[in-house]
Design a protein around this motif. Structure first.
Motif, PDB file in Angstrom:
ATOM      1  N   ARG A 137       0.836  -1.203   0.000  1.00  0.00           N
ATOM      2  CA  ARG A 137       0.000   0.000   0.000  1.00  0.00           C
ATOM      3  C   ARG A 137       0.873   1.256   0.000  1.00  0.00           C
ATOM      4  O   ARG A 137       0.578   2.226  -0.690  1.00  0.00           O
ATOM      5  N   ALA A 138       1.950   1.233   0.772  1.00  0.00           N
ATOM      6  CA  ALA A 138       2.856   2.389   0.805  1.00  0.00           C
ATOM      7  C   ALA A 138       3.465   2.643  -0.575  1.00  0.00           C
ATOM      8  O   ALA A 138       3.623   3.795  -0.987  1.00  0.00           O
ATOM      9  N   ALA A 139       3.779   1.578  -1.295  1.00  0.00           N
ATOM     10  CA  ALA A 139       4.331   1.739  -2.648  1.00  0.00           C
ATOM     11  C   ALA A 139       3.291   2.348  -3.588  1.00  0.00           C
ATOM     12  O   ALA A 139       3.618   3.219  -4.410  1.00  0.00           O
ATOM     13  N   VAL A 140       2.046   1.923  -3.472  1.00  0.00           N
ATOM     14  CA  VAL A 140       0.989   2.481  -4.316  1.00  0.00           C
ATOM     15  C   VAL A 140       0.791   3.965  -3.991  1.00  0.00           C
ATOM     16  O   VAL A 140       0.593   4.793  -4.895  1.00  0.00           O
ATOM     17  N   ALA A 141       0.866   4.327  -2.713  1.00  0.00           N
ATOM     18  CA  ALA A 141       0.756   5.745  -2.329  1.00  0.00           C
ATOM     19  C   ALA A 141       1.922   6.549  -2.915  1.00  0.00           C
ATOM     20  O   ALA A 141       1.736   7.680  -3.374  1.00  0.00           O
ATOM     21  N   ALA A 142       3.109   5.955  -2.911  1.00  0.00           N
ATOM     22  CA  ALA A 142       4.278   6.633  -3.505  1.00  0.00           C
ATOM     23  C   ALA A 142       4.094   6.797  -5.010  1.00  0.00           C
ATOM     24  O   ALA A 142       4.477   7.822  -5.586  1.00  0.00           O
ATOM     25  N   HIS A 143       3.480   5.813  -5.664  1.00  0.00           N
ATOM     26  CA  HIS A 143       3.210   5.919  -7.103  1.00  0.00           C
ATOM     27  C   HIS A 143       2.261   7.081  -7.374  1.00  0.00           C
ATOM     28  O   HIS A 143       2.472   7.859  -8.310  1.00  0.00           O
ATOM     29  N   ALA A 144       1.211   7.201  -6.558  1.00  0.00           N
ATOM     30  CA  ALA A 144       0.248   8.289  -6.751  1.00  0.00           C
ATOM     31  C   ALA A 144       0.944   9.641  -6.600  1.00  0.00           C
ATOM     32  O   ALA A 144       0.700  10.567  -7.375  1.00  0.00           O
ATOM     33  N   ALA A 145       1.832   9.739  -5.608  1.00  0.00           N
ATOM     34  CA  ALA A 145       2.546  11.000  -5.394  1.00  0.00           C
ATOM     35  C   ALA A 145       3.484  11.299  -6.560  1.00  0.00           C
ATOM     36  O   ALA A 145       3.582  12.445  -7.008  1.00  0.00           O
ATOM     37  N   ALA A 146       4.174  10.279  -7.068  1.00  0.00           N
ATOM     38  CA  ALA A 146       5.118  10.480  -8.175  1.00  0.00           C
ATOM     39  C   ALA A 146       4.396  10.835  -9.471  1.00  0.00           C
ATOM     40  O   ALA A 146       4.918  11.594 -10.292  1.00  0.00           O
ATOM     41  N   LEU A 147       3.207  10.312  -9.660  1.00  0.00           N
ATOM     42  CA  LEU A 147       2.452  10.563 -10.887  1.00  0.00           C
ATOM     43  C   LEU A 147       1.685  11.882 -10.854  1.00  0.00           C
ATOM     44  O   LEU A 147       1.211  12.342 -11.893  1.00  0.00           O
ATOM     45  N   SER A 148       1.580  12.489  -9.711  1.00  0.00           N
ATOM     46  CA  SER A 148       0.819  13.727  -9.564  1.00  0.00           C
ATOM     47  C   SER A 148       1.346  14.799 -10.521  1.00  0.00           C
ATOM     48  O   SER A 148       2.549  14.964 -10.667  1.00  0.00           O
ATOM     49  N   PRO A 149       0.431  15.550 -11.160  1.00  0.00           N
ATOM     50  CA  PRO A 149       0.865  16.623 -12.054  1.00  0.00           C
ATOM     51  C   PRO A 149       1.667  17.701 -11.330  1.00  0.00           C
ATOM     52  O   PRO A 149       2.443  18.414 -11.936  1.00  0.00           O
ATOM     53  N   THR A 150       1.493  17.814 -10.026  1.00  0.00           N
ATOM     54  CA  THR A 150       2.204  18.836  -9.265  1.00  0.00           C
ATOM     55  C   THR A 150       3.495  18.302  -8.661  1.00  0.00           C
ATOM     56  O   THR A 150       4.193  19.039  -7.974  1.00  0.00           O
ATOM     57  N   ALA A 151       3.826  17.032  -8.914  1.00  0.00           N
ATOM     58  CA  ALA A 151       5.062  16.466  -8.374  1.00  0.00           C
ATOM     59  C   ALA A 151       6.246  17.225  -8.952  1.00  0.00           C
ATOM     60  O   ALA A 151       6.360  17.416 -10.149  1.00  0.00           O
ATOM     61  N   ALA A 152       7.139  17.643  -8.079  1.00  0.00           N
ATOM     62  CA  ALA A 152       8.294  18.437  -8.520  1.00  0.00           C
ATOM     63  C   ALA A 152       9.546  17.591  -8.595  1.00  0.00           C
ATOM     64  O   ALA A 152      10.632  18.059  -8.324  1.00  0.00           O
ATOM     65  N   GLY A 153       9.397  16.335  -8.928  1.00  0.00           N
ATOM     66  CA  GLY A 153      10.566  15.473  -9.072  1.00  0.00           C
ATOM     67  C   GLY A 153      10.876  14.669  -7.835  1.00  0.00           C
ATOM     68  O   GLY A 153      11.463  13.615  -7.920  1.00  0.00           O
TER      69      GLY A 153
END
Length: 195
Positions: free
Chosen positions: A95-111
């Motif tokens: 689940r933590a990995a899936v949450a990290a994927h959502a954060a990385a894929l976010s349009p506002t993710a700054a890298g």
């Protein structure tokens, strides 16, 4: 007997000389205006090229859709953990990995995505799970199989999205799809393999 050709004189062949066709200034200006109008109708707008505008909005739309898909998968994890508390420890790192994927894929993710922290071993988060689209099967093994099927389906969706994705997003989607395939394997393997 063959008769000789009659002699042809230059006067017989003479064609009256005429001026070649020259378009008027008005017809040239009308043609130029028509070409400019056609260029405008094909999608040119503003100060940037259509490729740039389409690329930015396409990537943003693709990222937003990918985040929604990850959030739905997180809801499934939460519903499964709520229905089967004994699986919480096994599901926590996935689940933590899936949450990290959502954060990385976010349009506002700054890298540098900021994933949500993983729950400690054996702990269940206090937040109430959100309603999932599909009910969680009553048996833990069936619940894991259903969760693995959701991971596999999302992985396949991400792979099919690679075709139209811009370069950096395509690499990210490929990585997340591979991780989802590993999650599906871990969810259906023996419990010791997932910890």
């Amino acid at each position: 007997m063959i008769t000789p050709c009659p002699a042809i004189t230059p006067e017989d062949v003479a064609v009256p000389w005429t001026l070649p066709f020259r378009p008027s200034r008005r017809s040239l200006l009308a043609g130029a205006a028509g070409a400019a109008g056609a260029a405008l109708l094909t999608g040119c707008s503003g100060g940037s090229s259509p490729e740039e505008e389409a690329g930015i909005s396409l990537e943003r739309r693709m990222r937003e859709a990918a985040v929604r898909d990850s959030e739905r998968l997180l809801e499934r994890y939460d519903a499964t953990r709520a229905a089967h508390p004994a699986l919480a420890e096994r599901l926590a790192p996935l689940r933590a990995a899936v949450a990290a994927h959502a954060a990385a894929l976010s349009p506002t993710a700054a890298g540098s995505p900021t994933p949500s922290p993983a729950a400690p071993s054996g702990a269940v988060e206090a937040a109430a799970p959100t309603a999932s689209a599909e009910p969680v099967p009553p048996k833990p093994a069936e619940a894991l199989t259903a969760l693995a099927a959701a991971e596999r389906k999302l992985s396949e969706t991400r792979i099919s999205d690679l075709d139209g994705a811009p370069g950096e997003l395509a690499r990210l989607l490929a990585s997340v799809a591979a991780c989802g395939a590993v999650h599906a394997h871990l969810l259906t393997s023996n419990p010791g393999a997932a910890s």
